[in-house]
Design a protein around this motif. Structure first.
Motif, PDB file in Angstrom:
ATOM      1  N   MET A  30      -1.617  -1.035  10.789  1.00  0.00           N
ATOM      2  CA  MET A  30      -1.457   0.388  10.955  1.00  0.00           C
ATOM      3  C   MET A  30      -0.897   1.022   9.687  1.00  0.00           C
ATOM      4  SD  MET A  30      -2.122   2.462  13.246  1.00  0.00           S
ATOM      5  CE  MET A  30      -1.782   3.929  14.092  1.00  0.00           C
ATOM      6  N   ARG A  31      -0.014   0.319   9.009  1.00  0.00           N
ATOM      7  CA  ARG A  31       0.553   0.843   7.760  1.00  0.00           C
ATOM      8  C   ARG A  31      -0.522   0.980   6.696  1.00  0.00           C
ATOM      9  NH1 ARG A  31       6.245  -2.427   7.153  1.00  0.00           N
ATOM     10  NH2 ARG A  31       7.241  -1.517   8.977  1.00  0.00           N
ATOM     11  N   ILE A  32      -1.468   0.057   6.700  1.00  0.00           N
ATOM     12  CA  ILE A  32      -2.542   0.117   5.703  1.00  0.00           C
ATOM     13  C   ILE A  32      -3.380   1.357   5.930  1.00  0.00           C
ATOM     14  CG2 ILE A  32      -4.645  -1.024   4.899  1.00  0.00           C
ATOM     15  CD1 ILE A  32      -3.271  -3.687   5.449  1.00  0.00           C
ATOM     16  N   THR A  89      -2.414   4.174   7.335  1.00  0.00           N
ATOM     17  CA  THR A  89      -1.605   5.328   6.958  1.00  0.00           C
ATOM     18  C   THR A  89      -1.582   5.489   5.450  1.00  0.00           C
ATOM     19  OG1 THR A  89      -0.231   4.976   8.915  1.00  0.00           O
ATOM     20  CG2 THR A  89       0.679   6.376   7.197  1.00  0.00           C
ATOM     21  N   LEU A  90      -1.425   4.389   4.744  1.00  0.00           N
ATOM     22  CA  LEU A  90      -1.426   4.423   3.281  1.00  0.00           C
ATOM     23  C   LEU A  90      -2.782   4.867   2.754  1.00  0.00           C
ATOM     24  CD1 LEU A  90       0.184   3.806   0.707  1.00  0.00           C
ATOM     25  CD2 LEU A  90      -0.695   1.475   0.816  1.00  0.00           C
TER      26      LEU A  90
END
Length: 128
Positions: free
Chosen positions: A1-3, A5-6
């Motif tokens: 999920m962080r990827i 968002t990034l």
């Protein structure tokens, strides 16, 4: 999920940078509709914002469907867990009853043997 968002943040930064470097006024035409002369940066940001909003709305339907399915499956798991607990309780009770019946049956069929057997039988000296 962080990827994700990034990645979304990087795309947004690239879109803003592109829009700021292309600020010439333009007129947009769409299906016979013509806009006033607006800066290309504003048009690009509005278009990008509509694309993000549309993508978010389209992704909501599968997410809602997935949440409903998950909720349904969780209810089913809880019901099955309750059923398993009930069956385990019934199995424990049945095992206990079976043990009670087996011990009662064993006591019924085994004759009681008196502890002092010498008083019930004549002694060898009286037979002579």
């Amino acid at each position: 999920m962080r990827i994700l968002t990034l990645l979304a943040l990087l795309i947004a930064i690239a879109a803003v940078t592109f829009a700021l470097q292309n600020s010439a006024p333009i007129a947009v035409q769409f299906l016979g509709w013509r806009s006033l002369d607006l800066s290309m940066a504003l048009i690009l940001l509005i278009t990008f914002s509509f694309g993000v909003l549309f993508g978010f709305i389209v992704s909501l339907f599968p997410a809602i469907k997935g949440m409903r399915k998950r909720s349904e499956l969780m209810r089913k798991v809880e019901q099955q867990t309750d059923d398993i607990e009930d069956l385990n309780r019934q199995l424990t009770e049945a095992t206990h009853q079976l043990q009670m019946l087996q011990s009662a049956q064993t006591q019924h069929y085994l004759p009681e043997i008196p502890e002092d057997t010498s008083s019930n039988y004549p002694s060898d000296s009286s037979i002579q």
